[in-house]
Design a protein around this motif. Structure first.
Motif, PDB file in Angstrom:
ATOM      1  N   ARG A  76      27.088   3.436 -12.125  1.00  0.00           N
ATOM      2  CA  ARG A  76      26.912   4.419 -13.194  1.00  0.00           C
ATOM      3  C   ARG A  76      27.005   5.828 -12.606  1.00  0.00           C
ATOM      4  N   GLN A  77      27.023   6.802 -13.496  1.00  0.00           N
ATOM      5  CA  GLN A  77      27.071   8.210 -13.101  1.00  0.00           C
ATOM      6  C   GLN A  77      25.812   8.917 -13.581  1.00  0.00           C
ATOM      7  N   GLU A  78      25.245   9.745 -12.703  1.00  0.00           N
ATOM      8  CA  GLU A  78      24.090  10.559 -13.050  1.00  0.00           C
ATOM      9  C   GLU A  78      24.452  12.024 -12.825  1.00  0.00           C
ATOM     10  N   THR A  79      23.806  12.911 -13.547  1.00  0.00           N
ATOM     11  CA  THR A  79      24.055  14.341 -13.380  1.00  0.00           C
ATOM     12  C   THR A  79      22.741  15.072 -13.067  1.00  0.00           C
ATOM     13  N   ILE A  80      22.869  16.119 -12.271  1.00  0.00           N
ATOM     14  CA  ILE A  80      21.749  17.014 -11.985  1.00  0.00           C
ATOM     15  C   ILE A  80      22.258  18.442 -12.130  1.00  0.00           C
ATOM     16  N   THR A  86      26.450  21.984 -12.740  1.00  0.00           N
ATOM     17  CA  THR A  86      26.293  20.553 -12.958  1.00  0.00           C
ATOM     18  C   THR A  86      26.916  19.782 -11.795  1.00  0.00           C
ATOM     19  N   TYR A  88      27.585  15.811 -10.093  1.00  0.00           N
ATOM     20  CA  TYR A  88      27.751  14.428 -10.527  1.00  0.00           C
ATOM     21  C   TYR A  88      27.538  13.468  -9.356  1.00  0.00           C
ATOM     22  N   ILE A  91      26.828   6.382  -8.498  1.00  0.00           N
ATOM     23  CA  ILE A  91      25.928   5.456  -7.818  1.00  0.00           C
ATOM     24  C   ILE A  91      26.588   4.086  -7.738  1.00  0.00           C
ATOM     25  N   ASP A 303      20.320   3.326  -5.786  1.00  0.00           N
ATOM     26  CA  ASP A 303      19.331   4.100  -6.551  1.00  0.00           C
ATOM     27  C   ASP A 303      18.285   4.746  -5.655  1.00  0.00           C
ATOM     28  N   PHE A 306      19.588   7.949  -4.354  1.00  0.00           N
ATOM     29  CA  PHE A 306      19.703   8.963  -5.408  1.00  0.00           C
ATOM     30  C   PHE A 306      18.339   9.568  -5.742  1.00  0.00           C
ATOM     31  N   LYS A 307      17.286   8.762  -5.709  1.00  0.00           N
ATOM     32  CA  LYS A 307      15.949   9.244  -6.034  1.00  0.00           C
ATOM     33  C   LYS A 307      15.446  10.288  -5.036  1.00  0.00           C
TER      34      LYS A 307
END
Length: 325
Positions: A76-80, A86, A88, A91, A303, A306-307
C-alpha cells in the motif's frame, strides 16, 4: 543462430557444390549470424539508431511485453505532509526476500552483452543505449547507459546529457543520476535513470523545483526554503554546452569539485537539483534512499520501519551534508 544455419543448409543445392564451397557458405552464414548478434547489442559504424519519434512507443511496448522485470511486492501507499510538502511511502512485503535494487550485489555487469531482449530497447547514439529498469516500480522507467564501460562515480558530460534529454523529451520525463556509493546507486556502470513525470503527478516537489527555478535567470541558483541541508537548484539554459558548465559550477558551489563526495543529481530540460550525500541510509541504517527521496518517494520494506518515520524532511537531512550556517 541455429535456425538460421539450418535454413541455409536446406536452401543449398548440395549435389552440385563441392565440400569446400559448402564449408565456405557455412562460414559466411556463421559470420552473418554473428554480425546480426553483434549489431543487436553493440551496433556498428553504420548501425540503425532509435529515432526520437519512436522512443515513446518502443519504451511502452517493451515495458508492456517484458517478462524479465522484477515486480516488487507493494502492499500500500502512505503519505506524510511535512512543512507543506507531501511525501509518499510505498510499503512492501518480503522486500528482504526480494531485495531492492540498491541492495543487490552485482555479480556481473548487467549493462553489457548479453542483454536480454526483454530489457534492451535500442541504441540512442554511438555512445549510449536505452534499457528498461529491471526493478522499476512505475511503468516506462528506463536507463540511459553508456555503451563503453565508464564508472558511475564520475561527471556527466555532453554526450550523457544529449542522450538523456532525448529520452526526457520523448516521454515528458525527469532524470536522476545516483553518483557514488552513498547515493543509492546499484550498478557501478554509468547510467542515468528517466521516469515519465505523469507517474509522479502527485509529487509536489517536481512542481516546486520547477516553480522556484523559473524565478531566477538561466544559470542562476536558488535554495529550497524547507531544506536545511546542502543542495543547489538552478534554472537550466537551453544550450547543451552551457548545461555542462552550469552543472560543474553547481558542484563547485557545493564544494564537490573535483568530484569526491557522493551526490544525487535530478533534472529536466528546465532545471537541475544537486544534493551532496553523507550516508546511504536513514533510520538506523534500515531505510535506503536514492534520488527519488528528493522528489518525495520512499520504498519501505515493512510497517515497522514506516512507523519509525516521523518527519520525511528529517530523513533527507540525516543522509545529506548539512547546510553551512
Amino acid at each position: 543462430m541455429g535456425n538460421m544455419l539450418q535454413n541455409v543448409w536446406k536452401a543449398l543445392p548440395k549435389a552440385s557444390l563441392s565440400k569446400e564451397v559448402v564449408a565456405a557458405l557455412f562460414g559466411v552464414g556463421l559470420l552473418g549470424a554473428a554480425a546480426v548478434y553483434y549489431v543487436r547489442y553493440h551496433g556498428t559504424i553504420r548501425e540503425s539508431l532509435l529515432a526520437r519519434s519512436e522512443l515513446k512507443g518502443r519504451i511502452e511496448e517493451r515495458y508492456k511485453n517484458s517478462k524479465d522485470l522484477v515486480k516488487l511486492d507493494i502492499v500500500r501507499q502512505e503519505t506524510i505532509i511535512d512543512e507543506g510538502i507531501t511525501f509518499y511511502f510505498l510499503i512492501g512485503r518480503n522486500f528482504e526476500a526480494k531485495p531492492l535494487a540498491h541492495q543487490i550485489k552485482v555479480k556481473r555487469n548487467p549493462f553489457l552483452a548479453p542483454i536480454t531482449e526483454d530489457v534492451f530497447i535500442g541504441h540512442l547514439s554511438s555512445t549510449h543505449s536505452l534499457l528498461l529498469n529491471k526493478f522499476s516500480v512505475v511503468p516506462s522507467h528506463v536507463l540511459v547507459v553508456t555503451r563503453a564501460v565508464e564508472p558511475q562515480f564520475t561527471l556527466l558530460n555532453t554526450t550523457d546529457f544529449t542522450a538523456t534529454f532525448a529520452v526526457i523529451e520523448a516521454i515528458d520525463g525527469f532524470a536522476f543520476f545516483n553518483c557514488g556509493e552513498l547515493s543509492g546507486a546499484s550498478v557501478p556502470h554509468k547510467h542515468v535513470q528517466v521516469i515519465p513525470k505523469s507517474e509522479f503527478s502527485n509529487s509536489k516537489l517536481l512542481d516546486l523545483y520547477d516553480k522556484l527555478a523559473m524565478t531566477v535567470n538561466e544559470g542562476e541558483t536558488i535554495q529550497v526554503p524547507q531544506y536545511q541541508f546542502l543542495h543547489v537548484l538552478v534554472h537550466l539554459p537551453d544550450d547543451i554546452k552551457k548545461v555542462v558548465k552550469v552543472y560543474k559550477k553547481m558542484l563547485k558551489q557545493l564544494g564537490n569539485d573535483p568530484l569526491e563526495k557522493s551526490c544525487n543529481v535530478l533534472f529536466t530540460k528546465r532545471w537541475m537539483f544537486i544534493v551532496v550525500r553523507k550516508q546511504e541510509k536513514a533510520c538506523d541504517g534500515e531505510l535506503g534512499i536514492n534520488s527519488l527521496g528528493f522528489v518525495g518517494s520512499f520504498l519501505v520494506k515493512n510497517d515497522d520501519l514506516f512507523k519509525k518515520v516521523t518527519s520525511p524532511l528529517r530523513l533527507l537531512e540525516e543522509i545529506s551534508e548539512p547546510r553551512p550556517l
